[in-house]
Design a protein around this motif. Sequence first.
Motif, PDB file in Angstrom:
ATOM      1  N   TYR A 121       0.796  -1.180  -0.146  1.00  0.00           N
ATOM      2  CA  TYR A 121      -0.050   0.125  -0.190  1.00  0.00           C
ATOM      3  C   TYR A 121       0.865   1.181  -0.107  1.00  0.00           C
ATOM      4  N   ARG A 122       1.769   1.239   0.965  1.00  0.00           N
ATOM      5  CA  ARG A 122       2.467   2.528   1.163  1.00  0.00           C
ATOM      6  C   ARG A 122       3.525   2.566   0.037  1.00  0.00           C
ATOM      7  N   SER A 123       4.328   1.507  -0.555  1.00  0.00           N
ATOM      8  CA  SER A 123       5.275   1.808  -1.539  1.00  0.00           C
ATOM      9  C   SER A 123       4.839   1.774  -2.890  1.00  0.00           C
ATOM     10  N   ARG A 124       3.808   1.233  -3.282  1.00  0.00           N
ATOM     11  CA  ARG A 124       3.260   0.904  -4.677  1.00  0.00           C
ATOM     12  C   ARG A 124       2.059   1.528  -4.847  1.00  0.00           C
ATOM     13  N   ILE A 125       0.965   1.140  -4.060  1.00  0.00           N
ATOM     14  CA  ILE A 125      -0.361   1.718  -4.469  1.00  0.00           C
ATOM     15  C   ILE A 125      -0.667   3.336  -4.086  1.00  0.00           C
ATOM     16  N   LEU A 126      -0.102   3.806  -3.322  1.00  0.00           N
ATOM     17  CA  LEU A 126       0.062   5.244  -3.023  1.00  0.00           C
ATOM     18  C   LEU A 126       0.691   5.998  -3.772  1.00  0.00           C
ATOM     19  N   HIS A 127       1.347   5.321  -4.652  1.00  0.00           N
ATOM     20  CA  HIS A 127       2.182   5.975  -5.813  1.00  0.00           C
ATOM     21  C   HIS A 127       1.706   5.833  -7.348  1.00  0.00           C
ATOM     22  N   LEU A 128       0.510   5.295  -7.249  1.00  0.00           N
ATOM     23  CA  LEU A 128      -0.085   5.122  -8.604  1.00  0.00           C
ATOM     24  C   LEU A 128      -0.489   6.342  -8.847  1.00  0.00           C
ATOM     25  N   PRO A 129      -0.585   6.857 -10.338  1.00  0.00           N
ATOM     26  CA  PRO A 129      -0.851   8.065 -10.826  1.00  0.00           C
ATOM     27  C   PRO A 129      -2.379   8.778 -10.727  1.00  0.00           C
ATOM     28  N   HIS A 130      -2.612   9.758 -10.485  1.00  0.00           N
ATOM     29  CA  HIS A 130      -3.751  10.469 -10.777  1.00  0.00           C
ATOM     30  C   HIS A 130      -4.872  10.214  -9.707  1.00  0.00           C
ATOM     31  N   MET A 131      -4.221   9.660  -8.568  1.00  0.00           N
ATOM     32  CA  MET A 131      -5.406   9.449  -7.507  1.00  0.00           C
ATOM     33  C   MET A 131      -5.913  10.396  -7.001  1.00  0.00           C
ATOM     34  N   ALA A 132      -7.244  10.974  -6.771  1.00  0.00           N
ATOM     35  CA  ALA A 132      -7.838  12.073  -5.758  1.00  0.00           C
ATOM     36  C   ALA A 132      -8.098  11.444  -4.257  1.00  0.00           C
ATOM     37  N   ASP A 133      -8.777  10.266  -4.457  1.00  0.00           N
ATOM     38  CA  ASP A 133      -8.995   9.739  -3.175  1.00  0.00           C
ATOM     39  C   ASP A 133      -8.990   8.107  -3.014  1.00  0.00           C
ATOM     40  N   ILE A 134      -8.708   7.453  -2.226  1.00  0.00           N
ATOM     41  CA  ILE A 134      -8.646   6.070  -1.819  1.00  0.00           C
ATOM     42  C   ILE A 134      -9.493   5.448  -0.807  1.00  0.00           C
ATOM     43  N   GLU A 135      -9.944   4.595  -1.016  1.00  0.00           N
ATOM     44  CA  GLU A 135     -10.795   4.218   0.237  1.00  0.00           C
ATOM     45  C   GLU A 135     -10.719   2.398   0.227  1.00  0.00           C
ATOM     46  N   PRO A 136     -10.020   2.125   1.471  1.00  0.00           N
ATOM     47  CA  PRO A 136      -9.610   0.424   1.505  1.00  0.00           C
ATOM     48  C   PRO A 136     -10.929  -0.127   2.128  1.00  0.00           C
ATOM     49  N   LEU A 137     -11.200  -1.001   1.767  1.00  0.00           N
ATOM     50  CA  LEU A 137     -12.211  -2.154   2.441  1.00  0.00           C
ATOM     51  C   LEU A 137     -11.773  -3.307   2.626  1.00  0.00           C
ATOM     52  N   MET A 138     -11.532  -3.705   4.055  1.00  0.00           N
ATOM     53  CA  MET A 138     -10.752  -5.013   4.291  1.00  0.00           C
ATOM     54  C   MET A 138     -11.774  -6.298   4.158  1.00  0.00           C
ATOM     55  N   HIS A 139     -11.577  -7.207   3.504  1.00  0.00           N
ATOM     56  CA  HIS A 139     -12.288  -8.417   3.270  1.00  0.00           C
ATOM     57  C   HIS A 139     -12.147  -9.242   4.433  1.00  0.00           C
ATOM     58  N   VAL A 140     -13.528  -9.533   4.974  1.00  0.00           N
ATOM     59  CA  VAL A 140     -13.654 -10.415   6.168  1.00  0.00           C
ATOM     60  C   VAL A 140     -14.079 -11.705   5.917  1.00  0.00           C
ATOM     61  N   ALA A 141     -14.976 -11.804   5.079  1.00  0.00           N
ATOM     62  CA  ALA A 141     -15.507 -13.205   4.693  1.00  0.00           C
ATOM     63  C   ALA A 141     -16.366 -13.377   3.307  1.00  0.00           C
ATOM     64  N   THR A 142     -16.097 -14.308   2.420  1.00  0.00           N
ATOM     65  CA  THR A 142     -16.766 -14.501   1.206  1.00  0.00           C
ATOM     66  C   THR A 142     -18.106 -15.295   1.749  1.00  0.00           C
ATOM     67  N   ILE A 143     -19.165 -14.790   1.542  1.00  0.00           N
ATOM     68  CA  ILE A 143     -20.469 -15.477   1.854  1.00  0.00           C
ATOM     69  C   ILE A 143     -20.791 -16.324   0.706  1.00  0.00           C
ATOM     70  N   ARG A 144     -20.654 -15.672  -0.428  1.00  0.00           N
ATOM     71  CA  ARG A 144     -21.116 -16.433  -1.771  1.00  0.00           C
ATOM     72  C   ARG A 144     -20.026 -16.097  -3.003  1.00  0.00           C
ATOM     73  N   SER A 145     -19.774 -16.906  -3.394  1.00  0.00           N
ATOM     74  CA  SER A 145     -18.897 -16.986  -4.798  1.00  0.00           C
ATOM     75  C   SER A 145     -19.361 -17.834  -5.768  1.00  0.00           C
ATOM     76  N   ASP A 146     -19.995 -17.503  -6.884  1.00  0.00           N
ATOM     77  CA  ASP A 146     -20.495 -18.322  -7.741  1.00  0.00           C
ATOM     78  C   ASP A 146     -20.182 -17.932  -9.328  1.00  0.00           C
ATOM     79  N   GLU A 147     -19.820 -18.796  -9.982  1.00  0.00           N
ATOM     80  CA  GLU A 147     -19.409 -17.992 -11.392  1.00  0.00           C
ATOM     81  C   GLU A 147     -20.633 -18.727 -12.348  1.00  0.00           C
ATOM     82  N   SER A 148     -21.378 -19.597 -11.832  1.00  0.00           N
ATOM     83  CA  SER A 148     -22.337 -20.364 -12.814  1.00  0.00           C
ATOM     84  C   SER A 148     -23.505 -19.671 -13.118  1.00  0.00           C
ATOM     85  N   LEU A 149     -24.031 -19.380 -14.226  1.00  0.00           N
ATOM     86  CA  LEU A 149     -25.075 -18.713 -14.769  1.00  0.00           C
ATOM     87  C   LEU A 149     -26.133 -19.772 -14.527  1.00  0.00           C
TER      88      LEU A 149
END
Length: 151
Positions: A121-149
């Motif tokens: 985050y500090r060494s690479r993400i924050l150095h990405l160009p043209h960012m005006a704002d960034i909000e991290p959302l920490m993943h806690v749990a995957t409730i459902r993950s399904d690629e099937s149609l």
Amino acid sequence: MLDDTDRRILRQYQADPDLTVAALSERANVSAGACWRRLEKMRAAGIIQGQERVIDWAALGYAVQVSLRVTLDKTQRLAFDEFIAAARALPEVLEIQTFLGRTDVRLLVIARDMGHYMDVYRSRILHLPHMADIEPLMHVATIRSDESLPL
């Protein structure tokens, strides 16, 4: 565009893409020749775009997943293109999505642990160009993950 037979084939194919044409045709209740022709027709039409292997990155020691919502400085003409090109170069960025609205881009970032994430985050993400704002959302749990149609 798709008939009931195509849908039966796709349902079985989604459930187990490693099936041979013979096994797939048996499960879909269609001859092997017809199954193969229908699969080829769906590939040619772009309905089936390939098979992919999914690697469980958590099993490889990546325990942290963070979704970063980024707002870009849209006064810069090339902001989107330059930001996305730079984000693609980061191996910890697994997914990049663009949006219309307050959030312009979402990055899915993985790390081995919080120390590794903070370093990325500090060494690479924050150095990405043209960012005006960034909000991290920490993943806690995957409730459902399904690629099937729902076919």
